[in-house]
Design a protein around this motif. Structure first.
Motif, PDB file in Angstrom:
ATOM      1  N   THR A  72      40.198  51.975  39.087  1.00 10.64           N
ATOM      2  CA  THR A  72      41.265  52.655  39.047  1.00 10.64           C
ATOM      3  C   THR A  72      41.905  52.086  40.254  1.00 10.64           C
ATOM      4  O   THR A  72      41.589  52.127  41.447  1.00 10.64           O
ATOM      5  N   GLY A  75      47.450  52.803  39.920  1.00 10.84           N
ATOM      6  CA  GLY A  75      47.058  53.980  38.790  1.00 10.84           C
ATOM      7  C   GLY A  75      46.425  53.380  37.644  1.00 10.84           C
ATOM      8  O   GLY A  75      45.657  53.897  36.828  1.00 10.84           O
ATOM      9  N   ILE A 101      43.925  51.924  35.120  1.00  7.82           N
ATOM     10  CA  ILE A 101      42.488  51.609  35.174  1.00  7.82           C
ATOM     11  C   ILE A 101      42.227  50.034  34.280  1.00  7.82           C
ATOM     12  O   ILE A 101      42.728  49.808  33.410  1.00  7.82           O
ATOM     13  N   GLY A 131      40.375  58.945  39.836  1.00  5.95           N
ATOM     14  CA  GLY A 131      41.627  58.407  39.720  1.00  5.95           C
ATOM     15  C   GLY A 131      42.260  58.051  38.296  1.00  5.95           C
ATOM     16  O   GLY A 131      43.154  57.597  37.930  1.00  5.95           O
ATOM     17  N   ARG A 132      41.224  58.845  37.374  1.00  6.33           N
ATOM     18  CA  ARG A 132      41.545  58.793  36.098  1.00  6.33           C
ATOM     19  C   ARG A 132      42.501  60.035  35.478  1.00  6.33           C
ATOM     20  O   ARG A 132      42.801  60.725  36.483  1.00  6.33           O
ATOM     21  N   SER A 133      42.843  59.923  34.247  1.00  7.31           N
ATOM     22  CA  SER A 133      43.616  61.059  33.795  1.00  7.31           C
ATOM     23  C   SER A 133      42.787  62.229  33.623  1.00  7.31           C
ATOM     24  O   SER A 133      41.512  62.128  33.158  1.00  7.31           O
ATOM     25  N   TRP A 138      41.506  64.859  28.087  1.00 11.48           N
ATOM     26  CA  TRP A 138      40.129  64.323  27.544  1.00 11.48           C
ATOM     27  C   TRP A 138      39.977  63.017  27.040  1.00 11.48           C
ATOM     28  O   TRP A 138      40.830  62.278  26.815  1.00 11.48           O
ATOM     29  N   PRO A 139      38.667  62.382  27.358  1.00 11.38           N
ATOM     30  CA  PRO A 139      38.594  61.091  27.317  1.00 11.38           C
ATOM     31  C   PRO A 139      38.236  60.493  25.752  1.00 11.38           C
ATOM     32  O   PRO A 139      37.726  59.540  25.750  1.00 11.38           O
ATOM     33  N   GLU A 168      39.909  51.205  24.915  1.00 11.13           N
ATOM     34  CA  GLU A 168      40.216  52.662  24.891  1.00 11.13           C
ATOM     35  C   GLU A 168      39.487  53.121  26.196  1.00 11.13           C
ATOM     36  O   GLU A 168      40.572  54.096  26.707  1.00 11.13           O
ATOM     37  N   LEU A 169      38.569  52.915  26.666  1.00 16.53           N
ATOM     38  CA  LEU A 169      38.054  53.504  27.861  1.00 16.53           C
ATOM     39  C   LEU A 169      38.930  53.326  28.953  1.00 16.53           C
ATOM     40  O   LEU A 169      38.978  54.220  29.813  1.00 16.53           O
ATOM     41  N   PHE A 170      39.618  52.100  29.021  1.00 16.62           N
ATOM     42  CA  PHE A 170      40.412  51.946  30.137  1.00 16.62           C
ATOM     43  C   PHE A 170      41.766  52.171  29.993  1.00 16.62           C
ATOM     44  O   PHE A 170      42.836  51.452  30.077  1.00 16.62           O
ATOM     45  N   MET A 171      41.841  53.744  29.763  1.00 13.43           N
ATOM     46  CA  MET A 171      43.492  54.242  29.671  1.00 13.43           C
ATOM     47  C   MET A 171      44.231  54.374  30.886  1.00 13.43           C
ATOM     48  O   MET A 171      43.361  54.310  31.989  1.00 13.43           O
ATOM     49  N   THR A 172      45.575  54.096  30.731  1.00 10.95           N
ATOM     50  CA  THR A 172      46.241  54.246  31.957  1.00 10.95           C
ATOM     51  C   THR A 172      46.490  55.828  31.823  1.00 10.95           C
ATOM     52  O   THR A 172      46.402  56.503  31.011  1.00 10.95           O
ATOM     53  N   ASN A 173      46.972  56.262  33.050  1.00  4.58           N
ATOM     54  CA  ASN A 173      47.255  57.706  33.278  1.00  4.58           C
ATOM     55  C   ASN A 173      48.512  58.296  32.260  1.00  4.58           C
ATOM     56  O   ASN A 173      49.492  57.245  32.147  1.00  4.58           O
TER      57      ASN A 173
END
Lengths: 417, 417
Positions: A47, A166, A168, A332-334, A337-338, B412-417
């Motif tokens: 992040t 922010g 990722i 630093g992620r949301s 749910w992933p 998918e995994l690298f989602m932004t917030n």
């Protein structure tokens, strides 16, 4: 027994899932954000902590977007297969070695993709539309001003933000940072997660077990979920059910999050809740949810502690609801749910109770979410047969068949064929 | 110039994307599948090559699902808060140390979650519904036969398939394999992917560059996409634009897939296509797509070779269409796109041409897919501003605004917030 000791007397009252999440998010917020500067090549999936601003224009010069010939655009007017125009080839422009002169009327410079556009040239004719005859080139295409020229700064301008804080970092984000020449980035630190496995009855896979022993599975589970959520597995500690051993494992520095598997409930050998309460605080112990009701949330110093039930399904559920959420936020992620979600009608009713949140494993079959019949907290195989889960909120008594529900699909990357 | 040498004369004809994919999938199919046995703890995200069958029952014995008291179920009939029944506590059953005797009428055994059920007992009363008075326990709950007992084999039975071959192992799959005591699994080998970066004009990020040099970004891109698709980055080789250097990098053993970035087209210094054709075969060179039309697909021995255009957007597109697909299949994954999709109306028209497949970056805004205006092959920043892309198939002349399209969302995994 201290007033806080509820061993063998049962939970007096349980927190709601919302109360537990509110405490957890608040506790995570109080932990100072930590950042580190790392090599760009190690930054995939991390992040970004500070926005990246370009110190250069990209491209840094007008360059050819094609292999072909740099020309004066106006001089190609009317050129076609039937009416090629002839230009004198006066030199080459290569990507690392541009043409040093200036193009004059009637001239062309052979130019490669990425090569600087010679002074005087205003377009590039692709090689497909040219034919070489001695020192000349026949051009069979009319090109307009700046055709096939990448203009200075058209990708990125000096002072422009390349990637915001922010983010990722996806592969292309890392690439764009490379393209402005930056070899390091400042990212959020990954939290170190310690896993403490308790239970005298446990045996490691691959070892011989006695009749009443069971194979330990929760460390295998957590070693997959922790990196998925952006954490680093600091260590896995297999510890006997003794107060002093658990105490030492809780107090040793080096962990931002401590997950204790097993001994979280009200059994006679459940030392962890009392220890966490005495060494720090344990404001949440017992959550109105199924499975995972013996979950505990607390902290010791700046380390978040999550007491995970030893039953593997409860462990997964409590991890997903609480531990993963804390780890993601610290990375630093949301906090969300992933998992990818889909909306589907329920294939069969789900029974629940008002005041209790349920985590119900489902299969996706023929466009419906089918609750798995065997859903005991100890039935780990139900999670491998499941495609995902449905959350039945506390306000609901259950969901009749055909109710549209949101299915959270287990882990996106690990798709089956 | 050999007959195959098309440098500076342009592609004679281009393959369609479908033709290129058909050749690629066929070539990958011809490569023998390779498997390896690895430690369970290293198996997260790997593709299971052989189904896992249990040699044991899980649980291996009837065990308590609660902390509480093991009782004879019938003896609790009628027990309630107002009418507790009194039983004599004759011992303890702990998870690693069961009660050795047999329960008789009027008796109870204090039992922990996971502990073996004593002989004679047929249910467990949770601790919350009990009160200890001297050597006795007051029971205030009526429990039925087998209540709160996990029966032998209820999770997994001897001889049952635990996880099928082909599964990409999720955390809970690894955990269930641990729970049957298995410490190793047989998985598909991950392909080793070599990245060869050519281009004399390139400078590594962090170094000083001269005016007409550019920073190399494609290795940063590929070092993120290759592991995402299940490959292992064997090496990144920065090579001068010389035939012998590229030849050596192509011929050195150790790679299952070789990606050559740059020099893939018809420029005078584009040595890679001719080399691959001579050292092996290059049946696909030039694909009717935008960007990435100079893509090449071939093989040298058992190594798949993908010639990726040097322009970063083209490189990403050609990687996504071809290289990633080959890597995923060699790793035992699905050849389909690794991206989540959503259906959205187009916010603005996309122009295309019949016979050509387009890879069009889009932003998702207010429920629409907005094509990014700047979409040149060299505009890497367009991929960082994009949320995903839309594929315009070869049969289409373009798509008018409001057409419903499938957006493939980047990673998918690298989602932004």
């Amino acid at each position: 027994m201290s007033p806080q000791d509820i061993r063998m007397s049962g939970f007096q009252s349980r927190s709601t899932v919302d109360e537990a999440l509110a405490w957890l998010d608040g506790a995570v917020q109080e932990i100072p954000q930590q950042v580190e500067e790392i090599s760009l090549e190690l930054s995939h999936g991390r992040t970004l902590a500070e926005r990246v601003v370009s110190q250069i224009d990209v491209p840094g010069f007008d360059r050819s977007a094609m292999d072909g010939y740099a020309v004066i655009a106006d001089e190609t007017t009317g050129a076609s297969d039937y009416n090629p125009i002839r230009l004198q080839v006066v030199g080459d422009s290569m990507p690392s070695n541009g043409y040093s002169g200036e193009i004059r009327s009637g001239q062309a410079v052979r130019t490669m993709t990425g090569a600087p556009i010679p002074r005087g040239a205003s377009a590039v004719v692709p090689a497909e539309y040219t034919e070489v005859v001695d020192d000349n080139v026949l051009i069979s295409l009319t090109v307009g001003q700046f055709k096939h020229i990448g203009r200075t700064g058209e990708d990125i301008q000096i002072g422009g933000t390349v990637v915001d804080a922010g983010r990722i970092l996806r592969p292309q984000d890392v690439a764009v940072i490379a393209s402005i020449g930056q070899a390091k980035v400042t990212v959020r630190k990954q939290p170190f997660v310690r896993v403490i496995i308790t239970g005298n009855e446990l045996v490691r896979p691959g070892e011989q077990k006695r009749p009443h022993q069971i194979y330990e599975a929760n460390s295998s589970l957590l070693s997959g979920t922790i990196p998925r959520d952006g954490g680093i597995l600091e260590s896995v500690r297999f510890i006997e059910d003794s107060e002093s051993a658990i105490r030492n494992a809780l107090l040793e520095p080096g962990a931002d999050v401590i997950l204790v598997s097993g001994g979280s409930s009200v059994g006679a050998e459940d030392f962890a809740p009392g220890l966490v309460a005495r060494l720090g605080e344990l404001p949440i112990h017992g959550v109105a949810m199924r499975p995972s009701s013996p979950t505990g949330l607390g902290r010791i110093g700046n380390a978040i502690v999550v007491l995970l039930p030893g039953n593997p399904v409860s462990c997964l559920c409590a991890y997903d609801f609480f531990a993963g959420r804390a780890i993601r936020q610290l990375a630093g992620r949301s906090k969300s749910w992933p998992f990818r979600t889909i909306e589907l009608p329920l294939g069969r009713k789900i029974a629940s109770a008002i005041g209790r949140t349920d985590y119900c494993r489902v299969r996706v079959e023929a466009g419906k979410a089918i609750p798995l019949a065997i859903s005991g907290a100890s039935i780990l195989s139900s999670t491998t047969r499941a495609d995902g889960f449905v959350i039945v909120p506390a306000a609901s008594e259950g969901l009749p068949a055909e109710t549209p529900v949101t299915v959270l699909l287990y882990s996106e990357l690990f798709m089956t064929n």
